[in-house]
Enzyme design. Structure first.
Site, PDB file in Angstrom:
ATOM      1  N   TYR A 142       0.818  -1.213   0.000  1.00 38.67           N
ATOM      2  CA  TYR A 142       0.000   0.000   0.000  1.00 38.67           C
ATOM      3  C   TYR A 142       0.856   1.269   0.000  1.00 38.67           C
ATOM      4  O   TYR A 142       0.395   2.347  -0.352  1.00 38.67           O
ATOM      5  CB  TYR A 142      -0.938   0.042   1.221  1.00 38.67           C
ATOM      6  CG  TYR A 142      -1.981  -1.053   1.230  1.00 38.67           C
ATOM      7  CD1 TYR A 142      -2.271  -1.767   0.076  1.00 38.67           C
ATOM      8  CD2 TYR A 142      -2.679  -1.374   2.383  1.00 38.67           C
ATOM      9  CE1 TYR A 142      -3.218  -2.779   0.076  1.00 38.67           C
ATOM     10  CE2 TYR A 142      -3.630  -2.387   2.392  1.00 38.67           C
ATOM     11  CZ  TYR A 142      -3.885  -3.076   1.241  1.00 38.67           C
ATOM     12  OH  TYR A 142      -4.833  -4.069   1.244  1.00 38.67           O
ATOM     13  N   ASP A 223      -2.185 -18.646   1.557  1.00 40.38           N
ATOM     14  CA  ASP A 223      -3.286 -19.385   0.923  1.00 40.38           C
ATOM     15  C   ASP A 223      -3.788 -20.496   1.847  1.00 40.38           C
ATOM     16  O   ASP A 223      -4.993 -20.714   1.992  1.00 40.38           O
ATOM     17  CB  ASP A 223      -2.866 -19.919  -0.454  1.00 40.38           C
ATOM     18  CG  ASP A 223      -1.471 -20.513  -0.472  1.00 40.38           C
ATOM     19  OD1 ASP A 223      -0.667 -20.184   0.425  1.00 40.38           O
ATOM     20  OD2 ASP A 223      -1.165 -21.321  -1.368  1.00 40.38           O
ATOM     21  N   ASP A 247      -5.107  -7.345   5.616  1.00 38.73           N
ATOM     22  CA  ASP A 247      -6.349  -6.683   5.221  1.00 38.73           C
ATOM     23  C   ASP A 247      -7.391  -7.745   4.867  1.00 38.73           C
ATOM     24  O   ASP A 247      -8.542  -7.716   5.335  1.00 38.73           O
ATOM     25  CB  ASP A 247      -6.043  -5.788   4.000  1.00 38.73           C
ATOM     26  CG  ASP A 247      -7.181  -4.844   3.675  1.00 38.73           C
ATOM     27  OD1 ASP A 247      -8.180  -4.829   4.402  1.00 38.73           O
ATOM     28  OD2 ASP A 247      -7.069  -4.120   2.668  1.00 38.73           O
TER      29      ASP A 247
END
Ligand code: NAD
Length: 361
Positions: A142, A223, A247
């Site tokens: 980000y 994952d 997030d």
């Protein structure tokens, strides 16, 4: 007996209604344990825009900086939706997080036995879930280099993911310290089979773990973690991960246990200072009606006591009172099923405080 300084930022919409219940819970803790909370209210968001012309006055930042912890309601609403970016209520929220150097976001997911049927997962999967996602908040993709370009007439976009070892070290320390207040287990989530930043992440976490020999550490690929959160969420205690993975995983974890009106959160900086707030927004659709669920805010107060003020016993009492009130069948509208007796914001706050007093005896 201890003295603490707390700034409250009620904000907009249902913010003032739910923060008022949080403050009543703090007052009850004062009474029950003879601590002293010096509570100062300050402006943020839309109400601040209306009164001062800006979403985050310097006095608000100064008050927060002089405090041990901050309790925030929520900001925003249709009244300010057409404002330019820097004059929107959300600018106040982003500004305060930045000014206070908050780099760790904490999102617990706790199953309340009386609400397990509200989950989309089977009750036996949800029952007993009590985990905490610790997300790095100020680094990663980000905040990396961003670029749009054209190569041979083909549009491309670039986002770089950057971490240095200092950023990883401090969030790892946060996770291990928090695990010591819980069940002494940290799951570090990365993608070390593919990404260089994840390999550095893993190396640093392993190094930091040596300072916490009493805390168990495991590494899980992101994952696999996403799958395990749905399949066996009880497996987890503290999950620590970088910004983007955090997030996604914190939203996934939040949805395990039900209503937005129940979800607390915290953002921590250096030392023990923290900002505590419900996950939900200002809910303009129900503002002023006295029907908002105050539990997310009350559980945020419990987190404040545990993580910033070192008052674990007091925090446990609040959590136990919430659990017990729910077990007795009391509900606000957002978590009610047909036939339940629905309580308003103030009534629910009062029930929790009465329960705290009864449990303390
Ligand atoms: P929201 O979380 O405010 O509301 C979503 C839905 O959940 C609404 O139907 C609302 O009534 C309900 N809800 C939320 N909290 C509740 C509670 N405590 N009890 C009962 N029901 C509750 O999200 P939204 O509608 O997308 O956003 C509304 C405003 O809040 C917008 O201006 C948005 O920018 C702002 N917002 C602020 C924050 C924050 O301050 N941290 C976070 C998210 C959204």
């Amino acid at each position: 007996m201890a003295n603490f300084r707390i700034t409250i930022l009620p904000g907009d919409g249902i913010g003032p209604e739910i923060v008022a219940e949080g403050v009543k819970v703090l007052k009850a803790i004062e009474e029950l344990y003879h601590h002293h909370f010096e509570i100062k209210e300050a402006l943020i968001g839309g109400i601040s825009l209306d009164q001062t012309g800006i979403p985050l006055p310097d006095e608000t930042v100064a008050s927060c900086q002089a405090s041990d912890a901050v309790l925030l309601g929520a900001v925003g609403g249709p009244k300010w939706d057409q404002n330019p970016g820097h004059l929107r209520p959300e600018a106040g929220l982003l500004g305060i997080r930045k000014k206070l150097g908050l780099y760790a976001n904490l999102r617990p997911a706790t199953a309340f036995e009386s609400l397990v049927d509200a989950s989309t997962l089977k009750p036996e999967v949800i029952s007993g879930v009590d985990l905490l996602v610790v997300r790095e908040l100020t680094g990663g993709i980000y905040f990396g280099h961003k670029e749009r370009r054209e190569v041979n007439g083909v549009a491309e976009a670039v986002d770089t993911l950057h971490y240095n070892e200092k950023e990883i070290e401090r969030i790892a320390h946060t996770a291990f310290r928090l695990a010591r207040l819980r069940r002494n287990k940290v799951t570090s989530v990365d993608k070390a089979n593919v990404m260089e930043s994840s390999r550095l992440w893993r190396e640093v976490v392993i190094r930091v773990a040596k300072e916490y020999p009493d805390v168990e550490l495991e590494h899980v690929l992101v994952d696999a973690c996403a799958m395990q959160l749905i399949r066996t969420p009880k497996h987890f205690d503290v999950i620590v991960t970088e910004n983007l993975f955090g997030d996604i995983l914190s939203d996934e974890a939040a949805m395990l246990t039900g209503s937005i009106g129940m979800l607390a959160s915290a953002s921590l900086g250096e030392g023990t200072f923290g900002l505590y707030e419900p996950v939900h927004g200002s809910a303009p659709d129900i503002a002023g009606q006295g029907i908002a669920n105050p539990i997310a805010t009350i559980l945020s107060v419990a987190m404040m006591l545990k993580y910033s003020l070192g008052l674990k016993v007091e925090a446990d009492l609040i959590e136990l009172a919430v659990k017990s009130v729910l077990e007795k069948g009391y509900r606000t509208g957002d978590i009610a099923s047909t036939g339940d007796e629905v309580k308003g914001t103030v009534e629910m706050g009062q029930l929790i405080i009465e329960e705290m007093k009864a449990l303390k005896k």
